[in-house]
Write a protein that holds these residues in place. Sequence first.
Motif, PDB file in Angstrom:
ATOM      1  N   TYR A  24       1.144  29.584  24.291  1.00 59.35           N
ATOM      2  CA  TYR A  24       2.591  29.711  25.829  1.00 59.35           C
ATOM      3  C   TYR A  24       3.111  30.707  25.183  1.00 59.35           C
ATOM      4  O   TYR A  24       4.196  31.948  26.004  1.00 59.35           O
ATOM      5  CB  TYR A  24       2.993  28.132  25.482  1.00 59.35           C
ATOM      6  CG  TYR A  24       4.109  28.383  26.099  1.00 59.35           C
ATOM      7  CD1 TYR A  24       3.853  27.921  27.652  1.00 59.35           C
ATOM      8  CD2 TYR A  24       4.888  27.780  26.014  1.00 59.35           C
ATOM      9  CE1 TYR A  24       4.480  28.060  28.694  1.00 59.35           C
ATOM     10  CE2 TYR A  24       6.668  27.562  26.780  1.00 59.35           C
ATOM     11  CZ  TYR A  24       6.316  28.051  28.259  1.00 59.35           C
ATOM     12  OH  TYR A  24       7.388  27.534  29.123  1.00 59.35           O
ATOM     13  N   GLY A  25       3.540  30.985  24.069  1.00 56.33           N
ATOM     14  CA  GLY A  25       4.790  31.584  24.023  1.00 56.33           C
ATOM     15  C   GLY A  25       4.724  32.934  24.238  1.00 56.33           C
ATOM     16  O   GLY A  25       4.873  33.990  25.023  1.00 56.33           O
ATOM     17  N   TRP A  62       1.996  34.284  26.682  1.00 56.52           N
ATOM     18  CA  TRP A  62       1.282  33.529  27.962  1.00 56.52           C
ATOM     19  C   TRP A  62       2.944  34.245  28.522  1.00 56.52           C
ATOM     20  O   TRP A  62       2.545  35.179  29.735  1.00 56.52           O
ATOM     21  CB  TRP A  62       1.125  32.658  28.290  1.00 56.52           C
ATOM     22  CG  TRP A  62       1.131  32.437  29.911  1.00 56.52           C
ATOM     23  CD1 TRP A  62       1.954  31.681  30.906  1.00 56.52           C
ATOM     24  CD2 TRP A  62      -0.467  32.419  30.385  1.00 56.52           C
ATOM     25  NE1 TRP A  62       1.122  31.855  31.753  1.00 56.52           N
ATOM     26  CE2 TRP A  62      -0.227  31.893  31.569  1.00 56.52           C
ATOM     27  CE3 TRP A  62      -1.884  32.721  29.731  1.00 56.52           C
ATOM     28  CZ2 TRP A  62      -1.087  31.901  32.699  1.00 56.52           C
ATOM     29  CZ3 TRP A  62      -3.044  32.173  30.723  1.00 56.52           C
ATOM     30  CH2 TRP A  62      -2.822  32.554  31.629  1.00 56.52           C
ATOM     31  N   MET A  63       3.795  33.215  28.359  1.00 59.18           N
ATOM     32  CA  MET A  63       5.333  33.700  28.644  1.00 59.18           C
ATOM     33  C   MET A  63       5.905  35.113  28.507  1.00 59.18           C
ATOM     34  O   MET A  63       6.552  35.426  28.896  1.00 59.18           O
ATOM     35  CB  MET A  63       6.292  32.385  28.634  1.00 59.18           C
ATOM     36  CG  MET A  63       5.919  31.758  28.701  1.00 59.18           C
ATOM     37  SD  MET A  63       5.442  30.718  30.507  1.00 59.18           S
ATOM     38  CE  MET A  63       7.260  30.474  30.877  1.00 59.18           C
ATOM     39  N   LEU A  95       3.722  38.100  28.229  1.00 59.58           N
ATOM     40  CA  LEU A  95       3.221  38.912  29.127  1.00 59.58           C
ATOM     41  C   LEU A  95       3.544  38.640  30.320  1.00 59.58           C
ATOM     42  O   LEU A  95       3.783  39.120  31.616  1.00 59.58           O
ATOM     43  CB  LEU A  95       2.014  38.908  29.106  1.00 59.58           C
ATOM     44  CG  LEU A  95       0.670  39.214  29.200  1.00 59.58           C
ATOM     45  CD1 LEU A  95       1.482  41.070  29.105  1.00 59.58           C
ATOM     46  CD2 LEU A  95      -0.878  39.110  29.550  1.00 59.58           C
ATOM     47  N   PHE A  96       3.535  36.836  31.153  1.00 62.94           N
ATOM     48  CA  PHE A  96       4.310  37.002  32.807  1.00 62.94           C
ATOM     49  C   PHE A  96       5.325  36.357  33.546  1.00 62.94           C
ATOM     50  O   PHE A  96       5.331  35.826  34.519  1.00 62.94           O
ATOM     51  CB  PHE A  96       2.976  36.013  32.399  1.00 62.94           C
ATOM     52  CG  PHE A  96       1.718  36.027  33.117  1.00 62.94           C
ATOM     53  CD1 PHE A  96       1.223  36.624  33.827  1.00 62.94           C
ATOM     54  CD2 PHE A  96       0.660  35.795  31.976  1.00 62.94           C
ATOM     55  CE1 PHE A  96      -0.606  37.544  33.526  1.00 62.94           C
ATOM     56  CE2 PHE A  96      -0.643  35.591  31.832  1.00 62.94           C
ATOM     57  CZ  PHE A  96      -1.390  36.784  32.189  1.00 62.94           C
ATOM     58  N   THR A  97       5.953  36.626  31.757  1.00 64.58           N
ATOM     59  CA  THR A  97       7.277  35.998  32.168  1.00 64.58           C
ATOM     60  C   THR A  97       8.834  37.715  32.168  1.00 64.58           C
ATOM     61  O   THR A  97       9.387  38.207  33.185  1.00 64.58           O
ATOM     62  CB  THR A  97       8.407  34.663  32.431  1.00 64.58           C
ATOM     63  OG1 THR A  97       7.253  33.669  32.499  1.00 64.58           O
ATOM     64  CG2 THR A  97      10.049  34.163  32.600  1.00 64.58           C
ATOM     65  N   ILE A  98       8.653  37.338  30.478  1.00 61.84           N
ATOM     66  CA  ILE A  98       9.489  38.552  30.000  1.00 61.84           C
ATOM     67  C   ILE A  98       8.968  39.725  30.204  1.00 61.84           C
ATOM     68  O   ILE A  98       9.912  40.349  31.387  1.00 61.84           O
ATOM     69  CB  ILE A  98       9.775  37.963  28.574  1.00 61.84           C
ATOM     70  CG1 ILE A  98       9.872  36.593  28.594  1.00 61.84           C
ATOM     71  CG2 ILE A  98      11.036  38.743  27.790  1.00 61.84           C
ATOM     72  CD1 ILE A  98      10.927  36.336  28.454  1.00 61.84           C
ATOM     73  N   PRO A 137       7.459  41.342  32.757  1.00 67.33           N
ATOM     74  CA  PRO A 137       7.237  41.590  34.418  1.00 67.33           C
ATOM     75  C   PRO A 137       9.032  41.469  35.069  1.00 67.33           C
ATOM     76  O   PRO A 137       9.233  42.734  35.524  1.00 67.33           O
ATOM     77  CB  PRO A 137       7.347  39.666  35.387  1.00 67.33           C
ATOM     78  CG  PRO A 137       5.502  39.812  34.407  1.00 67.33           C
ATOM     79  CD  PRO A 137       6.089  39.841  33.507  1.00 67.33           C
ATOM     80  N   ILE A 138       9.948  41.187  33.759  1.00 68.24           N
ATOM     81  CA  ILE A 138      11.683  41.258  33.810  1.00 68.24           C
ATOM     82  C   ILE A 138      12.174  42.565  33.599  1.00 68.24           C
ATOM     83  O   ILE A 138      12.640  43.166  34.243  1.00 68.24           O
ATOM     84  CB  ILE A 138      12.218  39.912  34.020  1.00 68.24           C
ATOM     85  CG1 ILE A 138      12.216  38.689  34.414  1.00 68.24           C
ATOM     86  CG2 ILE A 138      13.668  40.323  33.960  1.00 68.24           C
ATOM     87  CD1 ILE A 138      12.193  37.420  34.652  1.00 68.24           C
ATOM     88  N   ILE A 190       9.852  45.070  33.444  1.00 66.62           N
ATOM     89  CA  ILE A 190       9.244  45.867  34.391  1.00 66.62           C
ATOM     90  C   ILE A 190      10.684  45.711  35.632  1.00 66.62           C
ATOM     91  O   ILE A 190      10.967  47.635  36.113  1.00 66.62           O
ATOM     92  CB  ILE A 190       8.273  45.775  35.283  1.00 66.62           C
ATOM     93  CG1 ILE A 190       7.343  45.895  33.944  1.00 66.62           C
ATOM     94  CG2 ILE A 190       7.805  46.652  35.760  1.00 66.62           C
ATOM     95  CD1 ILE A 190       6.218  45.610  34.709  1.00 66.62           C
ATOM     96  N   ILE A 191      10.598  44.908  36.421  1.00 60.28           N
ATOM     97  CA  ILE A 191      11.843  44.834  37.612  1.00 60.28           C
ATOM     98  C   ILE A 191      13.461  45.683  36.267  1.00 60.28           C
ATOM     99  O   ILE A 191      13.826  46.163  37.523  1.00 60.28           O
ATOM    100  CB  ILE A 191      12.649  43.534  38.027  1.00 60.28           C
ATOM    101  CG1 ILE A 191      10.813  42.942  38.179  1.00 60.28           C
ATOM    102  CG2 ILE A 191      13.418  43.451  38.303  1.00 60.28           C
ATOM    103  CD1 ILE A 191      11.007  43.016  39.841  1.00 60.28           C
ATOM    104  N   MET A 231      19.035  37.103  41.281  1.00 56.08           N
ATOM    105  CA  MET A 231      19.298  36.617  39.283  1.00 56.08           C
ATOM    106  C   MET A 231      20.203  36.025  39.311  1.00 56.08           C
ATOM    107  O   MET A 231      20.625  35.246  38.895  1.00 56.08           O
ATOM    108  CB  MET A 231      18.300  37.022  38.987  1.00 56.08           C
ATOM    109  CG  MET A 231      17.258  37.505  38.702  1.00 56.08           C
ATOM    110  SD  MET A 231      15.895  37.724  37.689  1.00 56.08           S
ATOM    111  CE  MET A 231      16.448  36.949  36.537  1.00 56.08           C
TER     112      MET A 231
END
Lengths: 272, 254
Positions: A10-11, A13-14, A16-19, A21-22, A24-25, A247
């Motif tokens: 899970y760590g 996953w998060m 890759l798909f939460t931290i 992307p942010i 990159i933003i 945000m």
Amino acid sequence: MKRSWFAFPYGLWMLLFTIVPIVIIVYYAFTIDGSFSLDNFRLFFSPDIIGILLFSLWLAFLCTLICLALGYPVALFLAKTAMKRSAMLVVLFIIPMWMNFLLRTYAWMSLLEDTGLINRLLEWVGVGRVKLMYTENAVLFGLVYNFLPFMIFPIYSVLKRSDILLEEAASDLGANTLNVFTRVTLPLSLPGVVSGISMVFMPAVTTFVIPRLLGGGMFMMFGDLIESQFLTTGDWNFGSALSLVMMALILVSLGILNKTGTSANGEEGALW
Amino acid sequence: MKKLGLIFVILMLVFLYAPIIVLVVYSFNDSPTRAVWGGFSIRWYIELFHDKSILDALYVTVSIALIATVASTIVGTLAAIGMHSMKPGMQSLYVNVTNLPMLTPDIVTGISLMVLFIFAKFPRGYWTMLLAHITFDAPYVIFSVLPRLRRMNKHLYEAALDLGSTPGRAMRQVILPEIMPGVVTGALLAFTMSLDDFVISYFTSVRSANLSMLIYSMTRRKVPPTINALSAIMFTVVLALLLIINRRDARQAA
């Protein structure tokens, strides 16, 4: 302590798909053509953009206010009615919330349009047609309709849990109905009000679908602006900067709300 | 006072239900325009089931909701068990990371994932939508399971080990039954969130559309009357689901 590795997938996953992307933003927000720049934020402070932000905040504020004015009495009534009937009433209020929000919004489109049911009713009564669709009020109406249940339930659940004996004690000690409400019931329900406000205000300020459908694209809200930066204009840098502003806005207002009321949202708020 | 309250509540219910009822009534209207009532008919229901785009969207919506629910329930439950046995500092880091997608507005979550997929040159479609759904579903599972673990008597697990159980068996026979209600709640929440999602799907998929995306694109063009029939069916399904869940709750309470 060996089981902690269970959280590892899970760590990852998060990460890759939460931290990522942010990150990159954030990268896009602070660069233009790959080199560091604050111009994206400078652009944000132009009158047009600030105007759109203020308009969104104002509309979301009105929506929250109306939801509170309509939702509080409903929550109070639901919480204070005799057990059996109130359970059924609560379910009645939940059902529309479970319906796809696009369908709910679409349903109002068909009522509000020029040849819609409301206008035909007005014509029949003799008032004549009124332009309802693609107005600011239509957008506000759609927001209230979609988010009203999010105000009712947090208040209801707090009122339901609060000790009825306190109110009885207050009235036994000589408080009149108004005093019982303002001195006992209202303060007790405050955590619910706070979480209701955040659950209505946040989605209202970030939505882009409702103004698009009911406002016909005439009223740009902050969510619209961000969406169009990515999907129409293709200015990822400016869009990223706007996303970060949004945000920050949400986190700050959540922080303020959590300070004012004892934190009522979070784990149990997620249920609604 | 009580009467006034009841009238107000009924008015609010009328406000909430009026559009839904109107849609259901129109779904039986034979005429293709909403301006005239052409008599009762079920032609839009028949057309609905011959409309390939709607059936495709239905398949995408349901299959993604099911796969995302199973995946996020497994990953999330394991994560919750892992987080529960972590040292406080590490645990609060995980809790904060889990909170992040719940606090981030949907539009920002959707856009940041879209940017990631484009950045990684990963074509956006069914699979990227699925990845996104698992990502936003998992926190709901974790926040449903974690409180259960915290309320659980931790000596139960130790007792099982002392009595000769292997750790795996103790996990299956002691911890899992204790946290099961949380797991089910989390899975139901995840399923609903996934079924209902528009914003995140809209940004993370271009080639596959779920029902929400289809409805959105329909409302932007001329609206076909089949959408009324679709609404009526979705409303009935939701009603049935709620009644089932309600009955399940009532049975559990009894």
